[in-house]
Design a protein around this motif. Structure first.
Motif, PDB file in Angstrom:
ATOM      1  N   GLN A 126       0.804  -1.210  -0.069  1.00 48.22           N
ATOM      2  CA  GLN A 126      -0.092   0.511  -0.064  1.00 48.22           C
ATOM      3  C   GLN A 126       0.494   1.688   0.051  1.00 48.22           C
ATOM      4  O   GLN A 126       0.446   2.285  -0.694  1.00 48.22           O
ATOM      5  CB  GLN A 126      -0.824   0.305   1.311  1.00 48.22           C
ATOM      6  CG  GLN A 126      -1.860   1.208   1.104  1.00 48.22           C
ATOM      7  CD  GLN A 126      -2.854   1.308  -0.122  1.00 48.22           C
ATOM      8  OE1 GLN A 126      -3.284  -0.103  -0.536  1.00 48.22           O
ATOM      9  NE2 GLN A 126      -3.134   2.763  -0.846  1.00 48.22           N
ATOM     10  N   MET A 127       1.994   1.088   0.457  1.00 49.67           N
ATOM     11  CA  MET A 127       3.198   2.065   0.666  1.00 49.67           C
ATOM     12  C   MET A 127       3.192   3.005  -0.585  1.00 49.67           C
ATOM     13  O   MET A 127       3.631   3.873  -0.971  1.00 49.67           O
ATOM     14  CB  MET A 127       4.073   2.113   1.804  1.00 49.67           C
ATOM     15  CG  MET A 127       3.312   2.587   3.530  1.00 49.67           C
ATOM     16  SD  MET A 127       4.779   1.626   4.896  1.00 49.67           S
ATOM     17  CE  MET A 127       5.464   3.040   5.102  1.00 49.67           C
ATOM     18  N   ASP A 129       2.285   2.031  -3.180  1.00 52.95           N
ATOM     19  CA  ASP A 129       1.181   2.288  -4.817  1.00 52.95           C
ATOM     20  C   ASP A 129       1.001   3.754  -4.201  1.00 52.95           C
ATOM     21  O   ASP A 129       0.570   4.538  -4.973  1.00 52.95           O
ATOM     22  CB  ASP A 129      -0.074   1.372  -4.598  1.00 52.95           C
ATOM     23  CG  ASP A 129       0.252  -0.001  -5.345  1.00 52.95           C
ATOM     24  OD1 ASP A 129       1.300  -0.191  -5.747  1.00 52.95           O
ATOM     25  OD2 ASP A 129      -0.389  -1.361  -4.311  1.00 52.95           O
ATOM     26  N   ASP A 130       1.237   4.106  -3.265  1.00 49.25           N
ATOM     27  CA  ASP A 130       0.571   5.711  -2.579  1.00 49.25           C
ATOM     28  C   ASP A 130       1.842   6.576  -3.224  1.00 49.25           C
ATOM     29  O   ASP A 130       1.761   7.394  -4.071  1.00 49.25           O
ATOM     30  CB  ASP A 130       0.788   5.889  -0.959  1.00 49.25           C
ATOM     31  CG  ASP A 130      -0.569   5.430  -0.427  1.00 49.25           C
ATOM     32  OD1 ASP A 130      -1.776   5.145  -1.566  1.00 49.25           O
ATOM     33  OD2 ASP A 130      -0.521   5.492   0.631  1.00 49.25           O
ATOM     34  N   ARG A 131       3.290   6.048  -2.735  1.00 47.99           N
ATOM     35  CA  ARG A 131       3.846   6.591  -3.262  1.00 47.99           C
ATOM     36  C   ARG A 131       3.773   6.407  -4.815  1.00 47.99           C
ATOM     37  O   ARG A 131       4.492   7.842  -5.151  1.00 47.99           O
ATOM     38  CB  ARG A 131       5.600   6.204  -2.839  1.00 47.99           C
ATOM     39  CG  ARG A 131       6.730   6.545  -3.168  1.00 47.99           C
ATOM     40  CD  ARG A 131       7.879   5.841  -2.883  1.00 47.99           C
ATOM     41  NE  ARG A 131       8.242   4.577  -3.893  1.00 47.99           N
ATOM     42  CZ  ARG A 131       8.685   5.137  -4.890  1.00 47.99           C
ATOM     43  NH1 ARG A 131       9.345   6.287  -5.479  1.00 47.99           N
ATOM     44  NH2 ARG A 131       8.892   3.752  -5.571  1.00 47.99           N
ATOM     45  N   LYS A 133       1.690   6.887  -6.818  1.00 52.83           N
ATOM     46  CA  LYS A 133       0.555   8.043  -6.838  1.00 52.83           C
ATOM     47  C   LYS A 133       0.913   8.888  -7.096  1.00 52.83           C
ATOM     48  O   LYS A 133       0.551   9.870  -7.791  1.00 52.83           O
ATOM     49  CB  LYS A 133      -0.751   7.326  -5.813  1.00 52.83           C
ATOM     50  CG  LYS A 133      -2.282   7.801  -6.706  1.00 52.83           C
ATOM     51  CD  LYS A 133      -3.220   7.621  -5.620  1.00 52.83           C
ATOM     52  CE  LYS A 133      -4.455   8.067  -5.599  1.00 52.83           C
ATOM     53  NZ  LYS A 133      -4.988   8.296  -4.720  1.00 52.83           N
ATOM     54  N   ARG A 134       1.795   9.254  -5.767  1.00 57.66           N
ATOM     55  CA  ARG A 134       1.929  10.656  -6.399  1.00 57.66           C
ATOM     56  C   ARG A 134       2.507  11.035  -7.085  1.00 57.66           C
ATOM     57  O   ARG A 134       3.099  12.340  -7.298  1.00 57.66           O
ATOM     58  CB  ARG A 134       2.407  11.185  -3.883  1.00 57.66           C
ATOM     59  CG  ARG A 134       1.761  10.578  -3.647  1.00 57.66           C
ATOM     60  CD  ARG A 134       2.196  11.638  -1.905  1.00 57.66           C
ATOM     61  NE  ARG A 134       3.824  10.524  -1.397  1.00 57.66           N
ATOM     62  CZ  ARG A 134       3.863   9.522  -1.029  1.00 57.66           C
ATOM     63  NH1 ARG A 134       2.517   9.332  -0.435  1.00 57.66           N
ATOM     64  NH2 ARG A 134       5.039   9.008  -0.236  1.00 57.66           N
TER      65      ARG A 134
END
Length: 198
Positions: A126-127, A129-131, A133-134
């Motif tokens: 999840q981390m 994927d978030d990185r 996406k940012r």
């Protein structure tokens, strides 16, 4: 006869007392610890339980007596022989270890982690994927800014040979400093003469 009975009863009490008190035999304790540890390392749980007092074996083992409970399997595998030798263990009259459950409980308590610590590392996907996406959002924002800059009308700076009022005063160009009413429609200045023509 009374003396003989007294002596025999004293000897009997001493023998009974020796049988029920834990052995302080250092070599026997060391042998039991080595056997217990080697059984644990080989995952021979039932054999390891045979080196523990029956009361403690019921508390740390499964109901069938063939294995340790999972939390005690983990604790036992964390306990090296050197730690067990330093623990306050003793032997009962049958040569079984006394106090091993307390040592394993202490080991489990030492390795217990909080809920927040237990969650560390479980959300790596999840981390990541978030990185990603940012980073994509940052890249899209930069592209939009560049496109907006490219589509703006370029401001053209118009250069003229006309002097500003400050430049005219500085360089002395008086022809262009005439009043607006003294200029003709074609943009040239009207000449005025204050003297005589010859």
């Amino acid at each position: 006869m009374k003396k003989l009975l007294l002596i025999l009863s004293t000897i009997g009490l001493v023998l009974m007392g020796c049988a029920s008190t834990p052995k302080d035999d250092g070599e026997g304790l060391d042998n039991a610890l080595v056997s217990f540890t080697s059984s644990i390392q080989s995952s021979r749980w039932q054999e390891a339980l045979s080196y523990v007092t029956p009361d403690e074996a019921r508390q740390i083992g499964t109901s069938d007596g063939y294995e340790f409970l999972p939390e005690y399997q983990t604790a036992a595998s964390r306990l090296p022989l050197s730690t067990l030798r330093k623990a306050n263990l003793s032997l009962d009259g049958d040569g079984r270890l006394v106090g091993i459950k307390a040592v394993m409980d202490e080991t489990n308590e030492r390795y217990k982690v909080s809920e927040d610590q237990a969650k560390v590392g479980t959300n790596l996907k999840q981390m990541e994927d978030d990185r990603i996406k940012r980073r994509l959002e940052e890249g899209q924002k930069i592209l939009q800014e560049e496109e907006a800059t490219a589509h703006q009308e370029q401001q053209v700076e118009v250069l003229t040979n006309r002097l500003t009022d400050d430049e005219k005063r500085k360089y002395g160009s008086t022809g262009e400093l005439l009043a607006p009413e003294s200029t003709r429609e074609d943009g040239t200045a009207e000449e005025s003469y204050n003297g005589e023509y010859r």
